[in-house]
Design a protein around this motif. Structure first.
Motif, short mmCIF file in Angstrom:
data_model
loop_
_atom_site.label_atom_id
_atom_site.label_comp_id
_atom_site.label_asym_id
_atom_site.label_seq_id
_atom_site.Cartn_x
_atom_site.Cartn_y
_atom_site.Cartn_z
N SER A 57 43.59 47.55 40.78
CA SER A 57 43.15 46.24 41.32
C SER A 57 43.11 46.05 42.71
CB SER A 57 44.20 45.29 40.73
OG SER A 57 43.75 44.11 40.76
N ASP A 78 38.49 42.72 42.00
CA ASP A 78 37.26 42.54 41.20
C ASP A 78 37.17 43.42 40.05
OD1 ASP A 78 34.94 41.62 40.44
OD2 ASP A 78 33.77 42.17 42.03
N LEU A 79 37.87 43.15 39.08
CA LEU A 79 37.88 44.37 37.99
C LEU A 79 36.78 44.05 36.97
CD1 LEU A 79 41.38 43.91 36.87
CD2 LEU A 79 40.66 45.83 38.54
N ARG A 135 36.01 43.54 33.93
CA ARG A 135 36.28 42.52 33.10
C ARG A 135 35.47 42.82 31.68
NH1 ARG A 135 35.14 39.54 37.81
NH2 ARG A 135 33.38 38.53 36.62
N SER A 136 35.28 44.05 31.36
CA SER A 136 34.51 44.21 29.97
C SER A 136 34.83 45.90 29.81
CB SER A 136 32.89 44.26 30.28
OG SER A 136 32.36 44.89 29.41
N SER A 158 33.62 48.96 32.14
CA SER A 158 34.67 49.86 32.79
C SER A 158 34.45 51.09 32.45
CB SER A 158 36.05 49.51 32.26
OG SER A 158 36.28 48.30 32.73
N ARG A 198 29.32 41.61 30.87
CA ARG A 198 30.68 40.74 31.08
C ARG A 198 30.55 39.49 30.07
NH1 ARG A 198 31.33 40.84 37.81
NH2 ARG A 198 32.80 42.46 37.76
N LYS A 214 31.85 40.67 27.15
CA LYS A 214 33.43 41.20 26.93
C LYS A 214 33.75 42.15 26.17
CE LYS A 214 34.60 37.41 29.63
NZ LYS A 214 35.54 37.29 30.66
#
Length: 352
Positions: free
Chosen positions: A2, A8-9, A11-12, A16, A348, A351
């Motif tokens: 992180s 700013d990950l 978030r999917s 990723s 995103r 998700k």
């Protein structure tokens, strides 16, 4: 992780996985694929990730539409090329060339910002287009310095030349020569610059830029100096683009007007930003990877498909490799229609 990604990950999970796959493939390309084309393609992806991310800092995060980005890309390329060709193929020459290019880019970005960012967006865009056109003409005309239309070819420092050997024995079946070292120089510098840009857009400074993009008058009413923030964003973006140009010149061992100053490169940058997703640094990674891979291999794939479909009416001619630009345009239209917020925005939202 992180902290490395500035909180700013992706978030999917799908995003990723894609980002991790791109990182691993770029890091391991010389060991996974034989031949010069895959490594050259990977190096180009690394350079364009930095270039597209730096432009997204302007367009996606600051709301600034500039057509002068290739000028800074070219300044970086010419800074390295002129220094190594005129002064000598040494690390000190490369450092002098890069420092001079960064200084010139900063001065020009400040001048353009202070003089132009006070006007409305469309007029600013036209000013940057005029400045970029003037820079391209100047590079072509100053043949004694820039090599004119022919550009400049130059020698690299000895440690980056193909004949250089770091180890006498192979490592994992690969000869660790100067070309491999040059690739990893491009890879790691691109990675560091990208992470710095990611840190910037997730800092308080980056949040102010996004506030200015959303509502300039409200941000000014809150006490933020809009022109100063936009000028600072322009300078940071210009410096990152200059580093990208220097990396491109180092990898190609050449720089010319068509390599870094062409307006077609500016169009490519815009396409990559839109494909990946504006206002997302990760969009630069995906947009650059998708676009450069399509540029490099779509024609080859179409040639194989056309040969495989030989004897079937119409289809071989429809996907003839000479029509690869038509299909590249069609793929872009489909991607914009399917992902109006870019690939990152769509992933995103889902998700997944």
């Amino acid at each position: 992780m992180s902290g490395l990604l500035s909180s700013d990950l992706p978030r999917s999970r799908a995003l990723s996985f894609i980002l991790l796959a791109i990182f691993v493939l770029l890091a391991a390309t010389p060991f996974l694929f034989s031949g010069s084309q895959p490594v050259g393609t990977a190096a180009k992806i690394c350079v364009f990730i930095v270039l597209v991310a730096s432009y997204d800092l302007l367009l996606g995060y600051s709301g600034i539409v500039s057509f002068a980005h290739t000028m800074f890309f070219g300044i970086g390329g010419y800074g390295i090329a002129i220094a190594l060709e005129r002064v000598g193929p040494t690390w000190s020459s490369a450092a002098i060339g890069l420092a001079a290019a960064l200084a010139l880019s900063a001065v020009l970005a400040i001048a353009i910002g202070l003089l132009s960012l006070r006007v409305r967006a469309i007029f600013f865009s036209m000013i940057t287009l005029a400045v970029a056109s003037a820079a391209a003409v100047l590079a072509s005309q100053l043949s004694d310095i820039t090599g004119g239309e022919d550009g400049l070819s130059f020698q690299l420092p000895p440690a980056l030349r193909p004949a250089f050997r770091l180890f006498s024995e192979q490592v994992l079946g690969i000869t660790v020569n100067g070309r491999l070292l040059a690739y990893y120089l491009v890879f790691f510098v691109s990675l560091v610059v990208f992470l710095l840009l990611l840190r910037i857009v997730n800092s308080p400074f980056g949040r102010v830029l996004q506030a200015i993009r959303e509502n300039e008058f409200r941000a000014e009413a809150l006490g933020y100096r809009v022109v100063a923030y936009r000028t600072a964003a322009s300078v940071i973006s210009a410096l990152a683009a200059t580093i990208a140009g220097a990396l491109m010149a180092l990898w190609l061992r050449y720089n010319g007007p068509d390599t870094t100053l062409s307006f077609s490169i500016m169009i490519d940058i815009l396409l990559m930003v839109v494909i990946g997703g504006m206002g997302t640094m990760y969009g630069a990674v995906i947009g650059a990877a998708v676009f450069v891979l399509a540029q490099s291999y779509l024609q080859v794939l179409m040639g194989a498909g056309s040969a495989a479909l030989a004897g079937i009416p119409l289809l071989p001619n429809l996907i003839h490799p000479d029509r690869w630009l038509l299909w590249l345009g069609a793929l872009f239209i489909i991607s914009v229609y399917a992902f109006p917020g870019g690939i990152v925005g769509r992933l995103r939202q889902g998700k997944a």
